[in-house]
Design an enzyme around this catalytic site. Sequence first.
Site, PDB file in Angstrom:
ATOM      1  N   GLU A   1       0.873  -1.174   0.000  1.00 28.58           N
ATOM      2  CA  GLU A   1       0.000   0.000   0.000  1.00 28.58           C
ATOM      3  C   GLU A   1       0.904   1.217   0.000  1.00 28.58           C
ATOM      4  O   GLU A   1       1.741   1.377   0.895  1.00 28.58           O
ATOM      5  CB  GLU A   1      -0.902  -0.009   1.230  1.00 28.58           C
ATOM      6  CG  GLU A   1      -1.852  -1.190   1.258  1.00 28.58           C
ATOM      7  CD  GLU A   1      -2.630  -1.314   2.554  1.00 28.58           C
ATOM      8  OE1 GLU A   1      -2.382  -0.528   3.500  1.00 28.58           O
ATOM      9  OE2 GLU A   1      -3.477  -2.213   2.619  1.00 28.58           O
TER      10      GLU A   1
ATOM     11  N   GLU B   1       6.794  29.450   1.268  1.00 26.59           N
ATOM     12  CA  GLU B   1       6.342  28.939   2.570  1.00 26.59           C
ATOM     13  C   GLU B   1       6.929  29.728   3.731  1.00 26.59           C
ATOM     14  O   GLU B   1       6.246  29.970   4.720  1.00 26.59           O
ATOM     15  CB  GLU B   1       6.663  27.452   2.700  1.00 26.59           C
ATOM     16  CG  GLU B   1       5.826  26.568   1.803  1.00 26.59           C
ATOM     17  CD  GLU B   1       4.336  26.585   2.131  1.00 26.59           C
ATOM     18  OE1 GLU B   1       3.963  26.857   3.291  1.00 26.59           O
ATOM     19  OE2 GLU B   1       3.544  26.314   1.208  1.00 26.59           O
TER      20      GLU B   1
ATOM     21  N   GLU C   1       4.193  31.458   6.148  1.00 23.54           N
ATOM     22  CA  GLU C   1       4.052  30.951   7.511  1.00 23.54           C
ATOM     23  C   GLU C   1       4.666  31.854   8.568  1.00 23.54           C
ATOM     24  O   GLU C   1       4.250  31.817   9.722  1.00 23.54           O
ATOM     25  CB  GLU C   1       4.640  29.538   7.623  1.00 23.54           C
ATOM     26  CG  GLU C   1       3.832  28.517   6.858  1.00 23.54           C
ATOM     27  CD  GLU C   1       4.220  27.082   7.175  1.00 23.54           C
ATOM     28  OE1 GLU C   1       5.116  26.847   8.010  1.00 23.54           O
ATOM     29  OE2 GLU C   1       3.611  26.182   6.575  1.00 23.54           O
TER      30      GLU C   1
ATOM     31  N   SER D   1       8.525   8.843   5.305  1.00 25.22           N
ATOM     32  CA  SER D   1       7.940   7.570   5.756  1.00 25.22           C
ATOM     33  C   SER D   1       8.084   6.531   4.655  1.00 25.22           C
ATOM     34  O   SER D   1       7.090   6.131   4.029  1.00 25.22           O
ATOM     35  CB  SER D   1       6.460   7.754   6.106  1.00 25.22           C
ATOM     36  OG  SER D   1       6.303   8.681   7.146  1.00 25.22           O
TER      37      SER D   1
ATOM     38  N   GLU E   1       6.893  10.470  -0.192  1.00 25.29           N
ATOM     39  CA  GLU E   1       7.161  11.881   0.080  1.00 25.29           C
ATOM     40  C   GLU E   1       8.642  12.116   0.361  1.00 25.29           C
ATOM     41  O   GLU E   1       9.255  11.426   1.167  1.00 25.29           O
ATOM     42  CB  GLU E   1       6.359  12.379   1.284  1.00 25.29           C
ATOM     43  CG  GLU E   1       6.644  13.856   1.569  1.00 25.29           C
ATOM     44  CD  GLU E   1       6.003  14.375   2.850  1.00 25.29           C
ATOM     45  OE1 GLU E   1       5.758  15.582   2.927  1.00 25.29           O
ATOM     46  OE2 GLU E   1       5.759  13.566   3.767  1.00 25.29           O
TER      47      GLU E   1
ATOM     48  N   GLU F   1      -6.188  29.505   3.490  1.00 21.30           N
ATOM     49  CA  GLU F   1      -7.378  29.777   4.301  1.00 21.30           C
ATOM     50  C   GLU F   1      -7.650  28.708   5.352  1.00 21.30           C
ATOM     51  O   GLU F   1      -8.363  28.963   6.322  1.00 21.30           O
ATOM     52  CB  GLU F   1      -8.606  29.989   3.422  1.00 21.30           C
ATOM     53  CG  GLU F   1      -9.024  28.773   2.626  1.00 21.30           C
ATOM     54  CD  GLU F   1     -10.222  29.046   1.734  1.00 21.30           C
ATOM     55  OE1 GLU F   1     -10.977  28.092   1.503  1.00 21.30           O
ATOM     56  OE2 GLU F   1     -10.403  30.192   1.283  1.00 21.30           O
TER      57      GLU F   1
ATOM     58  N   GLU G   1      -5.134  27.255   7.124  1.00 19.07           N
ATOM     59  CA  GLU G   1      -3.941  27.182   7.966  1.00 19.07           C
ATOM     60  C   GLU G   1      -4.023  28.207   9.094  1.00 19.07           C
ATOM     61  O   GLU G   1      -4.369  29.364   8.872  1.00 19.07           O
ATOM     62  CB  GLU G   1      -2.677  27.499   7.153  1.00 19.07           C
ATOM     63  CG  GLU G   1      -2.103  26.347   6.402  1.00 19.07           C
ATOM     64  CD  GLU G   1      -0.773  26.718   5.760  1.00 19.07           C
ATOM     65  OE1 GLU G   1       0.201  25.992   5.998  1.00 19.07           O
ATOM     66  OE2 GLU G   1      -0.703  27.722   5.028  1.00 19.07           O
TER      67      GLU G   1
END
Length: 181
Positions: free
Chosen positions: A38, A92, A96, A113, A119, A140, A142
């Site tokens: 998976e 970012e 942020e 992972s 990723e 919107e 976050e």
Amino acid sequence: MKKFEEITTQTTPIYKGKIVHLQVDDVTLPNGKSAKREIIKHPGAVAIIAITNEGKLVMVEQYRKALERSILEIPAGKLESGEEPIHTARRELEEETGYGAHQFKYLQAFATSPGFADEIIHLFVATDLYHIENSAELDEDEFVELLEVSLEEAQAMVADGRIYDAKTAFAVLWLALQQEK
């Protein structure tokens, strides 16, 4: 052939979401037997070790639904389709934290992972920071709170579990190793 390579014989898409896709791969193992894997497909992300001119590590606190808790993290975000990691990092950091940086240095990429997801996070160090007036706004959905902590404070946060996020713990380790040089 790669060491221990598993050969995909069939891929079955299960779910296609806004950010991630889930698929099940049928594979042939190195010993000739079959198995199912998976796999979550993710576009990748960036993370930024942002260091203020006073030597503080810039962090954000935000709620993470998957964990059902707020956690402290270094600024980070998902790569947009076709976007270079450096552009994501600049965007970012500004969204942020309200900071820009005159210096960005690419450190490395790492898997988050690898047992079930593809990723990859591209890690940058941002220095020579400056505040951006009228900076880009958060998405919107976050909500973050900005923190600036010393290396010693960050190390204590890793030790007592307040820093629970692997990329942020990695950032603290990297900073500590830089101070030893």
